[in-house]
Design a protein around this motif. Structure first.
Motif, PDB file in Angstrom:
ATOM      1  N   VAL A  14       0.845  -1.192   0.000  1.00  9.71           N
ATOM      2  CA  VAL A  14       0.000   0.000   0.000  1.00  9.71           C
ATOM      3  C   VAL A  14       0.881   1.243   0.000  1.00  9.71           C
ATOM      4  O   VAL A  14       2.096   1.175   0.183  1.00  9.71           O
ATOM      5  N   ASP A  15       0.241   2.401  -0.204  1.00  5.67           N
ATOM      6  CA  ASP A  15       0.965   3.676  -0.146  1.00  5.67           C
ATOM      7  C   ASP A  15       0.736   4.414   1.169  1.00  5.67           C
ATOM      8  O   ASP A  15       1.527   5.287   1.529  1.00  5.67           O
ATOM      9  N   LEU A  16      -0.338   4.075   1.849  1.00  2.04           N
ATOM     10  CA  LEU A  16      -0.651   4.747   3.112  1.00  2.04           C
ATOM     11  C   LEU A  16      -1.362   3.767   4.039  1.00  2.04           C
ATOM     12  O   LEU A  16      -2.257   3.042   3.617  1.00  2.04           O
ATOM     13  N   THR A  17      -0.951   3.767   5.280  1.00  3.10           N
ATOM     14  CA  THR A  17      -1.647   2.984   6.302  1.00  3.10           C
ATOM     15  C   THR A  17      -1.304   3.576   7.663  1.00  3.10           C
ATOM     16  O   THR A  17      -0.467   4.465   7.789  1.00  3.10           O
ATOM     17  N   GLY A  18      -1.958   3.086   8.701  1.00  2.00           N
ATOM     18  CA  GLY A  18      -1.713   3.603  10.041  1.00  2.00           C
ATOM     19  C   GLY A  18      -2.710   3.055  11.031  1.00  2.00           C
ATOM     20  O   GLY A  18      -3.424   2.092  10.754  1.00  2.00           O
ATOM     21  N   ALA A  19      -2.745   3.657  12.211  1.00  2.00           N
ATOM     22  CA  ALA A  19      -3.690   3.359  13.295  1.00  2.00           C
ATOM     23  C   ALA A  19      -3.341   2.094  14.066  1.00  2.00           C
ATOM     24  O   ALA A  19      -3.395   2.077  15.298  1.00  2.00           O
ATOM     25  N   VAL A  20      -3.029   1.013  13.371  1.00  2.00           N
ATOM     26  CA  VAL A  20      -2.559  -0.214  14.023  1.00  2.00           C
ATOM     27  C   VAL A  20      -1.414  -0.735  13.155  1.00  2.00           C
ATOM     28  O   VAL A  20      -1.620  -1.470  12.204  1.00  2.00           O
ATOM     29  N   ILE A  21      -0.198  -0.305  13.490  1.00  2.00           N
ATOM     30  CA  ILE A  21       0.931  -0.463  12.573  1.00  2.00           C
ATOM     31  C   ILE A  21       2.206  -0.794  13.341  1.00  2.00           C
ATOM     32  O   ILE A  21       2.477  -0.231  14.408  1.00  2.00           O
ATOM     33  N   LEU A  22       2.974  -1.730  12.784  1.00  2.00           N
ATOM     34  CA  LEU A  22       4.223  -2.186  13.386  1.00  2.00           C
ATOM     35  C   LEU A  22       5.399  -1.633  12.587  1.00  2.00           C
ATOM     36  O   LEU A  22       5.468  -1.805  11.366  1.00  2.00           O
ATOM     37  N   LEU A  23       6.340  -0.977  13.295  1.00  2.00           N
ATOM     38  CA  LEU A  23       7.491  -0.341  12.662  1.00  2.00           C
ATOM     39  C   LEU A  23       8.785  -0.923  13.227  1.00  2.00           C
ATOM     40  O   LEU A  23       8.903  -1.125  14.443  1.00  2.00           O
ATOM     41  N   SER A  24       9.752  -1.170  12.347  1.00  2.00           N
ATOM     42  CA  SER A  24      11.062  -1.585  12.816  1.00  2.00           C
ATOM     43  C   SER A  24      11.802  -0.382  13.389  1.00  2.00           C
ATOM     44  O   SER A  24      11.442   0.774  13.145  1.00  2.00           O
ATOM     45  N   ARG A  25      12.874  -0.656  14.138  1.00  2.00           N
ATOM     46  CA  ARG A  25      13.646   0.416  14.739  1.00  2.00           C
ATOM     47  C   ARG A  25      14.214   1.377  13.682  1.00  2.00           C
ATOM     48  O   ARG A  25      14.205   2.600  13.853  1.00  2.00           O
ATOM     49  N   LYS A  26      14.694   0.816  12.561  1.00  2.00           N
ATOM     50  CA  LYS A  26      15.301   1.698  11.563  1.00  2.00           C
ATOM     51  C   LYS A  26      14.275   2.619  10.913  1.00  2.00           C
ATOM     52  O   LYS A  26      14.636   3.692  10.420  1.00  2.00           O
ATOM     53  N   VAL A  27      13.001   2.244  10.961  1.00  2.00           N
ATOM     54  CA  VAL A  27      11.953   3.130  10.468  1.00  2.00           C
ATOM     55  C   VAL A  27      11.664   4.231  11.480  1.00  2.00           C
ATOM     56  O   VAL A  27      11.729   5.420  11.161  1.00  2.00           O
ATOM     57  N   TYR A  28      11.350   3.840  12.732  1.00  2.00           N
ATOM     58  CA  TYR A  28      10.902   4.867  13.670  1.00  2.00           C
ATOM     59  C   TYR A  28      12.032   5.788  14.126  1.00  2.00           C
ATOM     60  O   TYR A  28      11.777   6.833  14.719  1.00  2.00           O
ATOM     61  N   LYS A  29      13.272   5.413  13.830  1.00  2.00           N
ATOM     62  CA  LYS A  29      14.389   6.300  14.137  1.00  2.00           C
ATOM     63  C   LYS A  29      14.770   7.202  12.957  1.00  2.00           C
ATOM     64  O   LYS A  29      15.602   8.097  13.107  1.00  2.00           O
ATOM     65  N   SER A  30      14.164   6.986  11.793  1.00  2.00           N
ATOM     66  CA  SER A  30      14.567   7.786  10.627  1.00  2.00           C
ATOM     67  C   SER A  30      13.410   8.485   9.921  1.00  2.00           C
ATOM     68  O   SER A  30      13.643   9.384   9.111  1.00  2.00           O
ATOM     69  N   VAL A  31      12.180   8.091  10.211  1.00  2.00           N
ATOM     70  CA  VAL A  31      11.006   8.676   9.554  1.00  2.00           C
ATOM     71  C   VAL A  31      10.207   9.472  10.591  1.00  2.00           C
ATOM     72  O   VAL A  31      10.093   9.043  11.740  1.00  2.00           O
ATOM     73  N   LYS A  32       9.652  10.595  10.183  1.00  2.00           N
ATOM     74  CA  LYS A  32       8.902  11.447  11.098  1.00  2.00           C
ATOM     75  C   LYS A  32       7.471  11.660  10.604  1.00  2.00           C
ATOM     76  O   LYS A  32       7.150  11.442   9.437  1.00  2.00           O
TER      77      LYS A  32
END
Length: 273
Positions: free
Chosen positions: A202-220
């Motif tokens: 998909v291009d967009l999702t959220g609300a109930v979402i799992l992120l790896s460390r390298k994502v949540y440390k580099s994306v805002k």
């Protein structure tokens, strides 16, 4: 009021290599659903000593903070950590008004989610919004795909289109005009009945979402007229991350106290059958 389940766990060496996960959410005036939400979080089938809980209470004037503190007092010995922060910004309440959302809410939520990411140190961060009731196997089912960004599915149309809530899922595609539009398909419609993993890019999702460390440390997160998730997902793609949803990992989106009463009544009746 629904009580909390307390399930003592024995720490064992078999969990040392199990990824750590932070479950997090911003919280504002959610006393009407928090006990049920916490009950569902607490019944997630994943080693609790590998789970941190991070709740950011903002501009609340109900009993949300007290409910969370009660839960923490009863269960802090079970989890890796339970953290409850206050982050008041005097932001107008979100009543689904477009102008208020564009002028205040999306920016406000972006700051709250960025704050959460700045405080997270575990292998994964999982946002589960407080009006979403998850299934016990959600973490295991999402982790097994080994994706940097993967969500479960919810329907957002219970208020806008109560007879067909599946027309507004939390997954979207970018159209030729640069606008995100909901993905509607038979698989999305039949998601509650899917029995095997069904992965969709998909291009967009959220609300109930799992992120790896390298994502949540580099994306805002940041402001976007279609919501803070749109900004986050666009930045993630710009950084080379792919986004996925497992349609079979379906959660109930409880969008109002009335819908919660209806849901609990249906659940009770199902248990009696």
């Amino acid at each position: 009021m629904v009580g909390y389940f307390i399930q003592p766990q024995i720490l064992g060496s078999e969990n040392i290599n199990t990824p750590t996960v932070t479950i997090a959410a911003p919280i504002r005036n959610r006393a009407w659903i928090l006990p049920v939400y916490l009950q569902h979080i607490h019944t997630i089938d994943y080693p609790k000593e590998r789970i941190e809980l991070l709740f950011v209470v903002n501009d609340s004037n109900d009993k949300s903070f007290d409910i969370l503190n009660k839960f923490k007092k009863e269960n802090k010995h079970i989890y890796k950590n339970i953290r409850i922060d206050l982050y008041n910004r005097n932001t107008p309440e979100d009543k689904r008004d477009v102008n208020v959302r564009n002028n205040f809410i999306y920016d406000h939520l972006s700051k709250l989610r960025n704050y959460i990411m700045s405080k997270t140190k575990t292998d994964h961060l999982m946002y589960i919004d407080t009006d979403i009731l998850v299934q016990p196997d959600i973490i295991n089912n999402l982790l097994k795909h080994k994706k940097d960004i993967i969500s479960g599915l919810i329907w957002n149309g219970h208020i806008t289109c109560p007879e067909k809530p599946y027309l507004y899922p939390n997954i979207m595609k970018l159209n030729s005009k640069g606008y995100f539009e909901h993905i509607v398909s038979n698989q999305v419609k039949n998601a509650p009945f899917l029995s095997s993993p069904t992965i969709m890019e998909v291009d967009l999702t959220g609300a109930v979402i799992l992120l790896s460390r390298k994502v949540y440390k580099s994306v805002k997160y940041g402001f976007h007229p279609q919501g803070e998730d749109a900004y986050f997902c666009k930045m993630a793609q710009d950084k080379g991350f792919e986004l996925f949803c497992d349609l079979s990992v379906f959660s109930n989106h409880i969008m109002s106290p009335e819908y919660l009463r209806e849901f609990l009544n249906e659940t009770k009746n199902d248990c009696l059958c």
